[in-house]
Design an enzyme around this catalytic site. Structure first.
Site, PDB file in Angstrom:
ATOM      1  N   GLY A 160       1.123  -7.674  -1.497  1.00 16.25           N
ATOM      2  CA  GLY A 160       1.913  -6.418  -1.778  1.00 16.25           C
ATOM      3  C   GLY A 160       3.627  -6.803  -1.497  1.00 16.25           C
ATOM      4  CD  GLU A 163       9.930  17.443   3.143  1.00 16.48           C
ATOM      5  OE1 GLU A 163       8.925  17.211   2.713  1.00 16.48           O
ATOM      6  OE2 GLU A 163      10.548  17.576   4.230  1.00 16.48           O
ATOM      7  CB  SER A 184       6.311   7.165   3.836  1.00 15.41           C
ATOM      8  OG  SER A 184       7.244   7.479   2.897  1.00 15.41           O
ATOM      9  CG  ASP A 235      -5.103  -3.101  -6.072  1.00 17.39           C
ATOM     10  OD1 ASP A 235      -5.860  -2.192  -6.653  1.00 17.39           O
ATOM     11  OD2 ASP A 235      -3.934  -3.453  -6.719  1.00 17.39           O
ATOM     12  CG  HIS A 276       6.005  16.041  -2.045  1.00 12.60           C
ATOM     13  ND1 HIS A 276       6.602  17.061  -2.491  1.00 12.60           N
ATOM     14  CD2 HIS A 276       6.921  15.260  -1.309  1.00 12.60           C
ATOM     15  CE1 HIS A 276       7.984  16.803  -2.320  1.00 12.60           C
ATOM     16  NE2 HIS A 276       8.143  15.953  -1.246  1.00 12.60           N
TER      17      HIS A 276
END
Lengths: 263, 576
Positions: free
Chosen positions: B11, B250, B396, B216, B237
């Protein structure tokens, strides 16, 4: 409404030449071209090749030619290109990059050229021991446009200069150099002369504005290229040196003179 | 083909790239990405990254940590939240020092804005904590980290899809991958493997997530016997573009945008009197769904796909174009709406997995019973847990830079002492068999209908509001779809650039994670954070102050638990 997608297909494993295949798809005028492509692969023909990810114009995966113009398939709605009931859309892969399969093109030369301009931060001075570099809002605004680039290659496909000079590093690489040239924290042009000030660097650009016209992020690319040229000239002049462009022009003049002499 | 590395990072979003930069300093490291790195979904994050820099007003990491715990409805591991908030400050400065072009305040420091659930003095009022670069903060983080990887010559394998994890007992040996260009399988032998594969919002019909977000990593680990943590907690969200799910940050509300129902009423006054529109996302999404259910959505038909208004028109042209330029563009492109003039039609959109691969604060996969040697996860794929039952906005990006970095550092240390495992060509046999089966099946089904059914089942039955009956139905229906999945065949018989095979494998991953999500949700008989049940409306700390660990057991879900670290703040009722 029902529309027809006419897609240029080519699979090097089986085809000797590309050919157009048509698909009938049911869509809304507000659907994206990408929605129709996905409908084809998920429900009609799984072998159609294209790239996609974010589906809202920020990842840069799905640039392609839509009715002859470079666009992102996820940012183009059927109504944007005037397609109505029974209408058709022509879809082709990007230009200047070899086709891997259908709408997928080999981006490696494009990314190699991008790397050649050192598209990363080269600090002018050491970072403060704790905290951020101070940068005024005005300084920050100077390079804002270039930070929007998503490396989608629409500009690279649309650039007419690349038709005649495939070695030209292209608009995207220069835009990403400009991102750093005008950042007050960065060393700027000095760090990137090697990639920019060469015969295939920034100089082949003829300000034809095709890159600016197709950029899905509305980056004024031609303007940034011209500012970059100016920056390189300024730097060379300050050091009493000639740019690669000026050297080539000198060489040409000398050659012409000697030709005249011989004549 | 067998490749040998010390460390393999799967990733190339924020977490993977940060880990690669750290691990790559000393360890022979490869990054495997199914996309080109700059296409990763980190690039779609908009509003900002939270860090208590205090550039606008007084702020402390302790307040940030508390907000994170309270925002997560006390299912957050509290020491991990403390690390998150403390490391956030360092990580933001590090990113800036590596060139990240943050927006600036008048004094030239990093600009900060308000964001949902972020407060000063433990909840007294909103605080400017979100460090931002207009409304493309994620794009800038991804670009900056990728640029740094170019600078440091990090080795990438682009368009390689991971298909199998190689374990010897509980020790990692490597991974098996599928190369898009050739259709060949490659074995990567590695002492350490980090899964930073991102989220899996593509389980749901309406989502802000990229098509690539198919979980995955978590799915492969689940099939390899690693249970997944807190999968019932999936964030909706509150403000996705109606019908499409495209995220509207946001940050719009952080800049002063207001949610309104069909009567033009600012309904958040009834649900969160102090924080109003800046209450945490789970509460705002519930408020919207409650308004819709009461017939106060814009259409007023009480259906779950009704919507409400997000109004930013009073902010004026300059604020809209400067602070939220991309949002303005999305609205013009997809809705023909100019947010400087008219309100935006919004509805909750599946956005973020709080749950995922269970890890400790150094990214090591740790189920509470077993620590896997050399196996790591970070970013949205992982569950540390710093988000508990509901993640706060901006956390996040904090999570992926803080824990991506920590995992990379731990990997660098770990591989020095670990002996080289052995992986061979034969390790690809399992994956090869699967590919042969897929390719040889005649007259099978398309991907489309099964994917569409999964989307609808998950959206309808495991959405914002949940009941036992509907979640049980979801489990049964997903089990059925997992059986039907076995009838899918590849139509594209070519070897090179066969994207169809990838899509089938991605659907399998999503189905597995859908089952685990629905199963975990059906099991938790309380309401907490994003898991809100009409039949169990209250939080039940006596019974449920614990993490779920859900394993894949054939076509069923096995459930276990792990304690929550509540060593700093005692759980309290959650009001805003």
């Amino acid at each position: 409404m029902r529309v027809i997608l006419s897609i240029k297909r080519f699979n090097p494993e089986t085809d000797s030449i590309p050919n157009f295949q048509t698909f009938m798809v049911k869509v809304e005028p507000t659907d994206r071209i990408l929605d129709a492509l996905m409908d084809i692969t998920q429900n009609q023909d799984g072998s159609l090749g294209y790239r996609r990810s974010c589906a809202h114009g920020v990842c840069g995966s799905d640039a392609m030619l839509i009715n002859g113009t470079e666009r992102l398939a996820c940012k183009t709605l059927f109504k944007d290109i005037g397609v109505t009931e029974g209408g058709s859309v022509r879809i082709e892969p990007l230009r200047h990059l070899s086709v891997q399969k259908d709408l997928m093109v080999d981006q490696s030369p494009f990314f190699e050229k991008f790397r050649s301009v050192k598209p990363y931060f080269v600090a002018r001075e050491d970072a403060p021991p704790r905290g951020e570099y101070v940068q005024s809002q005005k300084e920050r605004a100077l390079f804002d446009e270039a930070t929007k680039c998503i490396n989608c290659a629409a500009c690279y496909s649309a650039c007419p200069v690349l038709d005649k000079n495939p070695n030209f590093i292209g608009p995207m690489a220069i835009t990403n150099a400009a991102r750093f040239l005008f950042d007050s924290r960065d060393k700027g042009v000095e760090a990137r002369l090697e990639g920019l000030d060469t015969k295939d660097g920034v100089w082949p650009c003829e300000s034809l504005f095709e890159c600016t016209r197709v950029c899905p992020r509305d980056i004024p690319i031609t303007k940034l290229i011209n500012l970059t040229k100016r920056e390189v000239r300024k730097y060379r002049k300050g050091r009493g040196e000639l740019t690669a462009e000026e050297m080539a022009a000198d060489k040409k003049t000398t050659e012409e003179k000697s030709k005249e002499k011989r004549a | 083909m067998v490749h040998e590395y010390d460390a393999v990072i799967v990733g190339a979003g924020g977490a993977g790239l940060y880990a690669a930069l750290e691990a790559g300093k000393t360890a022979k490291t490869a990054v495997i990405s199914k996309l080109y790195p700059q296409r990763s979904h980190t690039g779609a994050a908009q509003g900002g990254i939270g860090a208590a820099l205090g550039n606008v007003e007084e702020d402390t990491p302790e307040w940030h940590a508390f907000d994170t715990v309270k925002g997560g409805d006390y299912l957050v591991d509290q020491n991990a939240a403390k690390i998150l908030a403390e490391d956030a400050v360092r990580a933001v400065y590090d990113l800036e020092n590596r060139g990240l072009p943050f927006s600036r305040l008048e004094d030239g420091k990093i600009a900060q804005r308000l964001f949902g659930g972020h407060t000063h003095h433990f909840g007294e009022g909103p605080v400017h904590r979100s460090c931002y670069a207009a409304d493309r903060t994620g794009h800038m983080i991804l670009q900056t980290l990728y640029q740094q990887c170019i600078k440091n010559d990090v080795q990438f394998y682009n368009e390689f899809q991971v298909v199998d994890l190689l374990l010897e007992g509980t020790t990692v040996r490597g991974v098996v991958t599928f190369e898009l260009e050739t259709g060949e399988l490659h074995v990567f032998q590695a002492k350490a493997v980090l899964f930073a594969t991102g989220g899996f919002g593509r389980m749901f019909k309406i989502t802000s997530n990229a098509h690539a977000n198919t979980g995955d990593g978590p799915a492969i680990l689940a099939r390899a016997g690693v249970p997944l943590e807190d999968m019932e907690f999936f964030q909706f969200h509150p403000t996705g573009i109606r019908g499409m799910g495209i995220l509207i940050t946001e940050g719009v509300r952080g800049e002063g945008g207001i949610l309104k129902n069909r009567d033009g009423e600012r309904f958040m006054e009834h649900y969160a009197p102090t924080m109003l529109d800046l209450a945490p996302r789970d509460m705002v999404s519930r408020a919207i769904m409650t308004e819709i259910a009461a017939g106060r959505g814009v259409r007023g038909d009480k259906k779950i796909d009704d919507y409400v208004w997000l109004d930013a028109s009073h902010l004026g042209r300059e604020v809209v174009e400067k602070k939220i330029p991309d949002i303005a563009e999305f609205c013009r492109t997809y809705l023909d709406v100019d947010p400087a003039k008219e309100p935006m039609p919004v509805q909750p959109t599946a956005h973020y997995a709080m749950g995922g691969i269970p890890t400790d604060v150094d990214g090591r996969v740790d189920t509470g019973k077993v620590v896997y040697d050399g196996l790591y996860a970070a970013g949205e794929a992982a569950c540390v847990s710093v988000h508990g039952a509901n993640r706060l906005g901006t956390n996040s990006l904090v999570d992926l830079v803080v824990f991506g970095r920590r995992a990379g550092q731990h990997i660098a240390k770990y591989v020095k002492g670990a002996s080289a495992p052995k992986a061979t060509e034969a390790d690809a046999d399992h994956a090869r068999k699967r590919l042969v089966t897929l390719r040889n099946r005649e007259g099978g089904r398309h991907v489309g209908p099964i994917m569409q059914q999964m989307h609808e089942v998950m959206m309808d039955k495991v959405g914002v509001y949940r009941t036992q009956k509907r979640m049980d139905e979801a489990v049964t229906e997903i089990q059925k779809l997992r059986e039907e999945f076995k009838e899918i065949a590849v139509q594209d018989r070519g070897a090179g650039f066969n994207a169809e095979i990838l899509e089938i494998m991605e659907l399998e991953n999503l189905l597995d994670l859908s089952l685990i999500t629905a199963g975990s949700a059906a099991n938790r008989t309380e309401s907490r954070g994003a898991h809100s049940r009409e039949d169990f409306p209250d939080r039940d700390d006596d019974k449920w102050l614990k993490h779920t660990l859900a394993g894949l057991d054939g076509n069923a879900v096995s459930i276990d638990y792990k304690p929550v670290d509540v060593s700093i703040w005692k759980p309290k009722p959650r009001v805003y």
